[in-house]
Design a protein around this motif. Structure first.
Motif, PDB file in Angstrom:
ATOM      1  N   LYS A 316       0.832  -1.206   0.000  1.00  0.00           N
ATOM      2  CA  LYS A 316       0.000   0.000   0.000  1.00  0.00           C
ATOM      3  C   LYS A 316       0.865   1.254   0.000  1.00  0.00           C
ATOM      4  O   LYS A 316       1.930   1.281   0.609  1.00  0.00           O
ATOM      5  CB  LYS A 316      -0.920  -0.011   1.224  1.00  0.00           C
ATOM      6  CG  LYS A 316      -1.869  -1.204   1.251  1.00  0.00           C
ATOM      7  CD  LYS A 316      -2.648  -1.296   2.538  1.00  0.00           C
ATOM      8  CE  LYS A 316      -1.826  -1.840   3.686  1.00  0.00           C
ATOM      9  NZ  LYS A 316      -1.531  -3.281   3.539  1.00  0.00           N
ATOM     10  N   GLN A 317       0.377   2.301  -0.674  1.00  0.00           N
ATOM     11  CA  GLN A 317       1.119   3.559  -0.722  1.00  0.00           C
ATOM     12  C   GLN A 317       0.154   4.732  -0.839  1.00  0.00           C
ATOM     13  O   GLN A 317      -0.767   4.710  -1.662  1.00  0.00           O
ATOM     14  CB  GLN A 317       2.091   3.575  -1.908  1.00  0.00           C
ATOM     15  CG  GLN A 317       3.000   4.805  -1.919  1.00  0.00           C
ATOM     16  CD  GLN A 317       4.035   4.745  -3.026  1.00  0.00           C
ATOM     17  OE1 GLN A 317       4.034   3.822  -3.840  1.00  0.00           O
ATOM     18  NE2 GLN A 317       4.918   5.717  -3.066  1.00  0.00           N
ATOM     19  N   ASN A 318       0.390   5.749  -0.011  1.00  0.00           N
ATOM     20  CA  ASN A 318      -0.360   7.002  -0.090  1.00  0.00           C
ATOM     21  C   ASN A 318       0.416   7.934  -1.001  1.00  0.00           C
ATOM     22  O   ASN A 318       1.402   8.542  -0.596  1.00  0.00           O
ATOM     23  CB  ASN A 318      -0.519   7.605   1.308  1.00  0.00           C
ATOM     24  CG  ASN A 318      -1.311   8.900   1.293  1.00  0.00           C
ATOM     25  OD1 ASN A 318      -2.043   9.190   0.352  1.00  0.00           O
ATOM     26  ND2 ASN A 318      -1.162   9.691   2.350  1.00  0.00           N
ATOM     27  N   MET A 319      -0.002   8.037  -2.258  1.00  0.00           N
ATOM     28  CA  MET A 319       0.692   8.850  -3.244  1.00  0.00           C
ATOM     29  C   MET A 319       0.114  10.261  -3.256  1.00  0.00           C
ATOM     30  O   MET A 319      -0.851  10.564  -2.552  1.00  0.00           O
ATOM     31  CB  MET A 319       0.577   8.194  -4.625  1.00  0.00           C
ATOM     32  CG  MET A 319       1.125   6.771  -4.655  1.00  0.00           C
ATOM     33  SD  MET A 319       0.724   5.876  -6.174  1.00  0.00           S
ATOM     34  CE  MET A 319       1.813   6.709  -7.328  1.00  0.00           C
ATOM     35  N   THR A 320       0.715  11.134  -4.059  1.00  0.00           N
ATOM     36  CA  THR A 320       0.262  12.520  -4.081  1.00  0.00           C
ATOM     37  C   THR A 320      -1.156  12.659  -4.610  1.00  0.00           C
ATOM     38  O   THR A 320      -1.887  13.551  -4.184  1.00  0.00           O
ATOM     39  CB  THR A 320       1.193  13.382  -4.955  1.00  0.00           C
ATOM     40  OG1 THR A 320       1.283  12.808  -6.248  1.00  0.00           O
ATOM     41  CG2 THR A 320       2.570  13.487  -4.342  1.00  0.00           C
ATOM     42  N   GLN A 321      -1.563  11.805  -5.536  1.00  0.00           N
ATOM     43  CA  GLN A 321      -2.864  11.961  -6.165  1.00  0.00           C
ATOM     44  C   GLN A 321      -3.793  10.777  -5.963  1.00  0.00           C
ATOM     45  O   GLN A 321      -4.930  10.811  -6.422  1.00  0.00           O
ATOM     46  CB  GLN A 321      -2.685  12.204  -7.670  1.00  0.00           C
ATOM     47  CG  GLN A 321      -1.996  13.531  -7.968  1.00  0.00           C
ATOM     48  CD  GLN A 321      -1.699  13.660  -9.441  1.00  0.00           C
ATOM     49  OE1 GLN A 321      -0.813  12.999  -9.963  1.00  0.00           O
ATOM     50  NE2 GLN A 321      -2.444  14.503 -10.115  1.00  0.00           N
TER      51      GLN A 321
END
Length: 499
Positions: A316-321
């Motif tokens: 899982k990754q919280n990306m900019t968009q």
């Protein structure tokens, strides 16, 4: 094909018409192929982009940066960085560009330039270096990428090869376009320079910093810190420095040789350690959980007041968009992103009406009481066909797009996981999740000589001791700190080990 003059190339109209800058949204058709004089080296080189086009591209990219990453909300820090940058840019070979300098709100340790004179440093970088001379070295390096027109050179080569520009992601660009992961202007951030370009930027950046009487002997410290951070593994939603700036062989040795070529002992050189540290006192350190964070499989967004569960064991990754999760077998993807303020039914129709997208069974059932529109779909990509579920949910004045997809034929294996995750989107009410605060830098003036280990015992930090050593440019726990020295520590934030 014929060549004339300084090396201009004439192509048939059919070939010329296809040479456009793809994905930048600036509507820039390529002009005649040719070469231009490099403002720094004076040499002729391939250039398909005029200066006015370069500035226009930069302005478009700058809008994307402001909207998708955002600036660090401290006017004094941004003004401080802008003052340093504008003084150096004014004495560069391209003083008349519309130079802008900003601090972006990201934990990654990086700096980047986009065409036309738009320079950015991350707050992660600012919290990791220790004086103004080091910062000037980084900014000078990025100014040099612009003055040498390194991005423009790469764009010209890409045009010539009929390649488009697009932001990198952890999935293929053909699939990413269906999820609207990429702001195309941000592709300019991730143009990876070659080692020759890095050497040129080091040399010119050195000259720009020295031109403002900064102590260039501090520059090797920056690259040593960046290397240590890269080895330790970075944080943040943007790439780290060494991912976008290849490290030339013997970089520090080359800089030290440049130092040996100039007479420094007779100059009053600027380091400004304490003034620099005062500017970053209280700066957010590491990821800001208010912009969203994971605890196990649960994603919480305190500012937008929502939560959602993602499948267990997925990366899982919280990306900019977008928030993205990839299955262990890397054959399925879940993502969550904003879709503007379009009502769910309309957003679903727009998505399903895209060329190559085929709608399946649709539903207007609410999700946890929130207005929603959902549909199965198939989509054709260059890699083959994908299939999945897409839902649009209205909440808090915004419409969120939630999607799960996988190669055709595998949907039955992931259907339950997709439905479970999409069905978990709901309002966040837990005050302990809403009121979470980020870690921050705090300065301590050491009252007596002590080791870093002793300092950490007396003034504990919420980060590992090894990381504390890196951000203070100390070798390790046994490093001795002299009396009266200002030292950074990190306080607050979520408990160590939270994910």
């Amino acid at each position: 094909m014929t060549r004339s003059g300084c090396g201009s190339v004439r192509l048939p109209f059919s070939a010329l018409s296809s040479l456009v800058i793809v994905g930048l949204g600036a509507g820039l058709a390529a002009g005649p192929l040719g070469c231009a004089r490099n403002p720094v080296t004076g040499k002729s080189e391939l250039s398909l982009v005029s200066e006015s086009q370069e500035i226009q591209m930069g302005q478009q990219g700058a809008k994307e940066v402001a909207q998708s990453i955002g600036f660090y909300k401290d006017a004094a820090v941004n003004a401080y960085v802008a003052d340093i940058g504008k003084r150096m840019a004014a004495q560069s070979e391209r003083p008349d560009l519309p130079w802008e300098f900003h601090v972006v709100d990201d934990a990654s340790v990086n700096a980047f330039a986009i065409p036309g004179g738009f320079i950015y440093v991350t707050r992660g970088l600012m919290s990791s270096i220790n004086n103004e001379a080091e910062l000037a070295g980084v900014i000078g390096h990025e100014i040099a990428h612009v003055t040498h027109r390194h991005s423009v050179q790469q764009i010209s080569k890409a045009q010539l090869a009929q390649l488009g520009l697009g932001i990198g992601s952890i999935i293929s660009s053909d699939i990413a376009k269906f999820g609207q992961l990429a702001g195309a202007g941000l592709g300019l951030l991730f143009l990876k320079y070659g080692r020759d370009a890095e050497n040129q930027a080091d040399q010119s950046g050195f000259r720009y910093a020295l031109g403002q009487n900064y102590d260039v002997r501090e520059m090797p410290n920056v690259f040593e810190t960046l290397s240590r951070i890269s080895e330790a593994g970075g944080a943040g939603r943007l790439p780290e420095w060494l991912a976008t700036h290849p490290n030339p062989d013997n970089r520090i040795e080359h800089i030290e040789k440049m130092i040996d070529t100039v007479r420094l002992q007779d100059r009053k050189l600027v380091v400004d350690r304490e003034d620099y540290l005062r500017h970053i006192q209280g700066m957010t350190f590491g990821e800001d959980p208010r912009q969203g964070y994971f605890e196990g499989n649960a994603f919480y967004h305190p500012q937008m007041r929502f939560q959602m569960q993602f499948p267990a064991e997925w990366k899982k990754q919280n990306m900019t968009q977008a928030v993205v999760a990839v299955s262990p077998g890397e054959d399925a993807i879940m993502q969550l992103g904003l879709a503007g303020q379009t009502p769910p039914e309309q957003a679903a129709r727009q998505f399903l009406s895209q060329q190559g997208v085929e709608a399946g069974n649709a539903s207007a059932a609410r999700i946890n009481g929130l207005p929603a529109a959902s549909s199965y779909f198939r989509a054709q990509t260059e890699q083959g066909q994908i299939e999945g579920i897409v839902s649009f949910v209205s909440y808090g004045g915004q419409t969120f797009g939630l999607m799960g997809y996988t190669p055709a034929g595998k949907l039955s294996s992931y259907d339950r996981s997709f439905q479970s995750s999409i069905g978990s989107f709901t309002e966040l009410r837990d005050a302990s999740k809403i009121n979470v605060q980020p870690a921050r830098l705090e300065l301590v003036k050491v009252p007596r000589q002590m080791t870093l280990d002793q300092f950490n015992s007396q003034y504990p930090s919420s980060i590992p001791l090894e990381q504390l050593a890196i951000i203070n440019h100390l070798e390790g726990p046994s490093s001795v700190i002299p009396v009266g020295r200002m030292v950074k520590r990190v306080v607050g934030g979520r408990p160590a080990g939270s994910s």
